[in-house]
Motif scaffolding. Structure first.
Motif, PDB file in Angstrom:
ATOM      1  N   UNK A   1     -17.202  -0.243  -3.629  1.00  0.00           N
ATOM      2  CA  UNK A   1     -15.526  -2.090  -3.484  1.00  0.00           C
ATOM      3  C   UNK A   1     -15.062  -1.638  -3.602  1.00  0.00           C
ATOM      4  N   UNK A   2     -13.662  -2.402  -2.811  1.00  0.00           N
ATOM      5  CA  UNK A   2     -12.596  -2.253  -2.171  1.00  0.00           C
ATOM      6  C   UNK A   2     -10.994  -3.438  -3.000  1.00  0.00           C
ATOM      7  N   UNK A   3     -11.267  -2.276  -4.207  1.00  0.00           N
ATOM      8  CA  UNK A   3      -9.860  -3.352  -5.365  1.00  0.00           C
ATOM      9  C   UNK A   3      -9.052  -3.773  -4.608  1.00  0.00           C
ATOM     10  N   UNK A   4      -8.346  -5.149  -5.351  1.00  0.00           N
ATOM     11  CA  UNK A   4      -7.353  -6.230  -4.843  1.00  0.00           C
ATOM     12  C   UNK A   4      -5.675  -5.218  -5.232  1.00  0.00           C
ATOM     13  N   UNK A   5      -4.848  -5.720  -4.845  1.00  0.00           N
ATOM     14  CA  UNK A   5      -3.498  -5.518  -4.966  1.00  0.00           C
ATOM     15  C   UNK A   5      -3.093  -5.381  -6.270  1.00  0.00           C
ATOM     16  N   UNK A   6      -2.939  -4.433  -7.248  1.00  0.00           N
ATOM     17  CA  UNK A   6      -2.281  -4.325  -8.326  1.00  0.00           C
ATOM     18  C   UNK A   6      -1.007  -3.826  -8.693  1.00  0.00           C
ATOM     19  N   UNK A   7      -0.498  -3.987  -9.334  1.00  0.00           N
ATOM     20  CA  UNK A   7       0.918  -3.137 -10.254  1.00  0.00           C
ATOM     21  C   UNK A   7       0.850  -1.988  -9.992  1.00  0.00           C
ATOM     22  N   UNK A   8      -0.119  -0.712  -9.261  1.00  0.00           N
ATOM     23  CA  UNK A   8      -0.149   0.365  -9.442  1.00  0.00           C
ATOM     24  C   UNK A   8      -0.776   0.615  -7.539  1.00  0.00           C
ATOM     25  N   UNK A   9       0.351   1.116  -7.311  1.00  0.00           N
ATOM     26  CA  UNK A   9       0.330   0.994  -5.188  1.00  0.00           C
ATOM     27  C   UNK A   9      -0.630   2.414  -5.961  1.00  0.00           C
ATOM     28  N   UNK A  10      -1.345   3.785  -6.455  1.00  0.00           N
ATOM     29  CA  UNK A  10      -1.914   4.651  -7.041  1.00  0.00           C
ATOM     30  C   UNK A  10      -3.954   3.786  -6.876  1.00  0.00           C
ATOM     31  N   UNK A  11      -3.519   2.779  -7.367  1.00  0.00           N
ATOM     32  CA  UNK A  11      -4.911   1.817  -7.100  1.00  0.00           C
ATOM     33  C   UNK A  11      -4.902   0.875  -5.788  1.00  0.00           C
ATOM     34  N   UNK A  12      -3.984   0.061  -5.321  1.00  0.00           N
ATOM     35  CA  UNK A  12      -4.090  -0.758  -4.625  1.00  0.00           C
ATOM     36  C   UNK A  12      -4.949  -0.942  -3.648  1.00  0.00           C
ATOM     37  N   UNK A  13      -5.946  -1.893  -3.256  1.00  0.00           N
ATOM     38  CA  UNK A  13      -6.684  -1.556  -2.383  1.00  0.00           C
ATOM     39  C   UNK A  13      -7.363  -0.210  -1.504  1.00  0.00           C
TER      40      UNK A  13
END
Length: 129
Positions: A22-34
């Motif tokens: 699964x691909x994550x959505x945007x988050x406050x952390x650049x290193x986990x975003x998408x």
């Protein structure tokens, strides 16, 4: 500053010779975003890993899965928090899930998994598959 530590569970859902990614959505952390991950989430106080995984799969995908054996566990320090990520092999009777908290999904073979841009902790789980 003391970083928050979280216990997190991940479902490695297998269908034939393919695994759900699964691909994550945007988050406050650049290193986990998408980035890509195995579905799952944080274990709440008083909850077992199995209970947390069943709850998270229902919340994220509106999907019932069978939680099987533990595949592996990794400790990972991100810049803003740290996690202990425990992965379980999971099976489902159907493919009737909904992407409630993710951008995209893919079913990939073991050999295809490394081509995705994984979160750093989830990438370490690939060694257990």
């Amino acid at each position: 500053m003391i970083k928050e530590h979280m216990n997190v569970v991940a479902a490695v859902v297998k269908r034939g010779d393919k695994y759900l990614c699964l691909q994550r959505t945007r988050s406050q952390y650049e290193y986990t975003t998408e980035r890509w991950e195995f579905p799952g989430g944080q274990v709440k106080k008083g909850e077992s890993n199995h209970e947390a995984l069943i709850r998270e799969m229902k919340e994220e995908l509106d999907w019932d899965v069978y939680v099987g054996k533990q595949l592996g566990c990794v400790d990972f320090d991100y810049p803003d928090f740290s996690i202990t990520l425990t992965a379980y092999l999971c099976l489902a009777e159907d493919e009737d899930y909904k992407l409630l908290e993710h951008l995209n999904d893919r079913w990939l073979t073991r050999e295809e998994l490394p081509q995705l841009n994984w979160t750093d902790a989830d990438r370490e789980l690939l060694a257990f598959i």
